[in-house]
Write an enzyme that holds these catalytic residues in place. Structure first.
Site, short mmCIF file in Angstrom:
data_model
loop_
_atom_site.label_atom_id
_atom_site.label_comp_id
_atom_site.label_asym_id
_atom_site.label_seq_id
_atom_site.Cartn_x
_atom_site.Cartn_y
_atom_site.Cartn_z
N SER A 237 0.86 -1.19 0.00
CA SER A 237 0.00 0.00 0.00
C SER A 237 0.89 1.23 0.00
CB SER A 237 -0.95 -0.03 1.20
OG SER A 237 -1.85 1.06 1.14
N HIS B 86 -2.54 -1.27 -3.44
CA HIS B 86 -3.68 -0.37 -3.29
C HIS B 86 -3.49 0.83 -4.20
CE1 HIS B 86 -4.29 -1.89 1.14
NE2 HIS B 86 -4.69 -2.76 0.23
N ASP C 225 -4.53 -4.43 6.16
CA ASP C 225 -4.83 -5.32 5.05
C ASP C 225 -3.63 -6.21 4.73
OD1 ASP C 225 -6.32 -6.41 2.93
OD2 ASP C 225 -5.42 -5.03 1.50
#
Length: 342
Positions: free
Chosen positions: A163, A190, A283
């Site tokens: 991310s 992401h 995540d």
């Protein structure tokens, strides 16, 4: 949310202010006209989110992002005129710690063109911040038996999740390496679907092996880096086909690393390695744990080399990672266990 704006163009800054002030949920905390001013203002009054332009005097948006993430970390959304015309700068900013990118809204009589898209991004940032525990989630860089192998084709799967700071981290661990023909590399980063193809092209310029964005129904390809390209979640089925699924619809992280890692744990019968890199939030941690329990090799990036030590920290707390390594050691580890050309 309290929002800071960093933009030296008066009309652009006013467009951003109007979009934010037009809602009851958000407040403009300050407006900085230079990158250096944004760093100073963030240190004095840290907002929940900064809307960061790329081109500013004194410090550009990339260096301002880097300084803020080192000194007063908070969520940063790059907002610039035409992101597709500044691909290298965008990915440098994402590598420095920005979460995402979107276009600057345009003031036109009667309405603010692009305002709805910006507000949608801000809502997503709000979810990420809430799930990550606010600014606390932006902490700066302070033996199972072998699984059965598939009968043919791709035999080894490298699954990478990232991310905040991820694009540069992914490029660094894969730089100079050509994966063997029986090894597929899948990256879940992401990033907004409108910029995923740009990410694939940018990454291809950094690497020695082919890079392609994943289309729904694609099969795994050996010796190739495959990039998730949808705001839906990347999935892998038992026949080794890749696809996209909108469920879970209310999940803040899109595409989700957890969803893909769990698919690998459930359906992949060959050797696999899961790598969880820098990122805000949690995540990927649960998915990495599922991979470890399924007998796969699992690695997380360490705190010192993470732009934001959120996702890897969550994995370490769950004991999901067999190895916690600095970024510069992850690439050599992968090559020593997987092979390929250098």
């Amino acid at each position: 949310m309290k929002i800071g704006i960093a933009n030296d163009v008066a009309m652009a800054a006013e467009a951003l202010r109007r979009v934010v002030a037009g809602t009851r949920q958000h407040e403009v905390l300050w407006i900085a006209r230079t990158g250096l001013e944004a760093v100073r203002m963030c240190a004095e009054r840290r907002p929940d989110l900064i809307l960061m332009d790329l081109n500013m005097p004194e410090l550009d948006g990339v260096e301002a992002t880097r300084r803020i993430m080192e000194e007063s970390p908070c969520a940063i959304l790059v907002v610039t005129g035409r992101p597709q015309d500044s691909v290298n700068q965008v990915f440098r900013a994402l590598g420095a710690g920005a979460l995402d990118v979107t276009a600057t809204p345009i003031l036109v009589p009667g309405h603010n063109e692009g305002g709805a898209q910006l507000l949608a991004k801000i809502r997503t940032m709000e979810k990420l911040i809430r799930h990550s525990g606010g600014s606390q989630g932006m902490s700066p860089r302070s033996a199972t038996p072998p699984a059965e192998r598939p009968e043919s084709g791709v035999r080894t799967l490298l699954a990478i999740g990232a991310s905040t700071g991820g694009p540069v981290a992914v490029a660094r661990i894969l730089a100079g390496w050509q994966a063997p023909a029986d090894c597929a590399v899948v990256v879940v980063q992401h990033i907004d679907e409108n910029f995923a193809d740009h990410f694939a092209r940018w990454l291809a310029d950094q690497l020695a092996m082919p890079v392609r964005a994943i289309e729904h129904g694609d099969e795994l390809m050996g010796g190739t880096v495959m990039i998730a390209k949808s705001n839906d979640h990347l999935v892998l089925d038992e026949k080794r086909h890749l696809g996209y699924d909108a469920v879970p619809k209310d999940y803040a992280y899109r595409p989700s690393v957890d969803v893909f890692f769990r698919c690998v744990a459930q359906h992949w019968r060959g050797d696999a390695t899961g790598i969880l890199l820098t990122g805000m939030g949690r995540d990927g941690a649960e998915g990495l744990l599922a991979m470890r329990r399924a007998g796969k090799t699992t690695v997380a990036q360490d705190q010192a080399t993470s732009a934001v030590y959120g996702m890897p920290r969550a994995a370490a707390e769950l004991d999901a990672a067999q190895l916690v390594l600095p970024l510069e050691k992850i690439g050599p580890f992968l090559r020593s266990t997987t092979g390929g050309r250098f």
